[in-house]
Design a protein around this motif. Sequence first.
Motif, PDB file in Angstrom:
ATOM      1  N   GLU A 186       0.827  -1.213   0.000  1.00 30.64           N
ATOM      2  CA  GLU A 186       0.000   0.000   0.000  1.00 30.64           C
ATOM      3  C   GLU A 186       0.856   1.256   0.000  1.00 30.64           C
ATOM      4  O   GLU A 186       0.557   2.232  -0.692  1.00 30.64           O
ATOM      5  CB  GLU A 186      -0.931   0.004   1.212  1.00 30.64           C
ATOM      6  CG  GLU A 186      -1.842   1.221   1.248  1.00 30.64           C
ATOM      7  CD  GLU A 186      -2.730   1.259   2.483  1.00 30.64           C
ATOM      8  OE1 GLU A 186      -3.335   2.322   2.729  1.00 30.64           O
ATOM      9  OE2 GLU A 186      -2.814   0.231   3.193  1.00 30.64           O
ATOM     10  N   ASP A 218       1.810  -7.235  -4.016  1.00 28.48           N
ATOM     11  CA  ASP A 218       0.384  -7.596  -3.897  1.00 28.48           C
ATOM     12  C   ASP A 218      -0.270  -7.532  -5.278  1.00 28.48           C
ATOM     13  O   ASP A 218      -0.696  -6.464  -5.717  1.00 28.48           O
ATOM     14  CB  ASP A 218      -0.319  -6.642  -2.931  1.00 28.48           C
ATOM     15  CG  ASP A 218      -1.798  -6.974  -2.768  1.00 28.48           C
ATOM     16  OD1 ASP A 218      -2.233  -8.042  -3.260  1.00 28.48           O
ATOM     17  OD2 ASP A 218      -2.517  -6.161  -2.166  1.00 28.48           O
ATOM     18  N   ALA A 221      -3.574  -5.550  -5.812  1.00 29.37           N
ATOM     19  CA  ALA A 221      -3.669  -4.106  -5.533  1.00 29.37           C
ATOM     20  C   ALA A 221      -4.257  -3.380  -6.746  1.00 29.37           C
ATOM     21  O   ALA A 221      -3.702  -3.438  -7.847  1.00 29.37           O
ATOM     22  CB  ALA A 221      -2.298  -3.546  -5.186  1.00 29.37           C
TER      23      ALA A 221
END
Length: 270
Positions: A186, A218, A221
Amino acid sequence: MIGFWLIGGAATAAAAILILWRARLAADRPAEADVTGAAELAELDRLRERGLIDADAHAEARAEAGRRLLRTDPEHAEMRAVRSDRPLLLAGVVATAVVTLGVYVVTGSPGRADQPFAQRVTEWSGQVDQLDAPRLAAVAERAAGERPQDAEAQAFLGRARLEAGDPLGSASAFRRSLTLRPNHAETWGRLGEALVLANDGAIGGDAEAAFSRALEIDPTAQPPRFFLGQAALERGDRDRAAELWRPLIEGLPDDDPRRAPLLAALESGA
């Protein structure tokens, strides 16, 4: 507060003195153009009487002087104050000061003591849910400074700065967070978004690298996948854009307003 009043009073007095001084200069200055023009005409007449210039030259010179005088007609002349205007000017300055003081008394807090910025930040820390973006960024900056080894505190500062319209400061905070927590997808994605905003919406090499790292950590994402697809489209690589965006499109309901623009962009290649 006393310092504020002293500075305000001195500024008002200085403004009044400057205005009155300039008004006096303007009022006392003679009408130079008129005086010069009249003297020139008189001198031409004397020369003619003495026989120093002939009639044709005299007439031509007077005509030229007359044209210069006409070019300084009242419509284009400089406005000049007269002595009777000085009380009005002084009254205007005083009225401005009084009105300003009245507005401050009504809307401000004249009885409140001076409050250092650090104290205000301390007060804001107790009401985070009610703060606007710049104040929240100030609180986050203090927290990040107090906990320099806290990756989440640095990331929070990055998000707060981004909301406050400081993408470069935001990117700096996200980078500090990533030095402490390098595999946080993130934060990599947020860093990419901050770099895009700092680059006026263009997806540069640094931003693309950040999005790629986020997607590597990820694969689900969504923001990094979107930006990377957009970058691919801008390069003309529609196949790569489709590869990146298909999972996004398939994950959206048929009535989702984001679905149609993505499909249209893939079809048009832009």
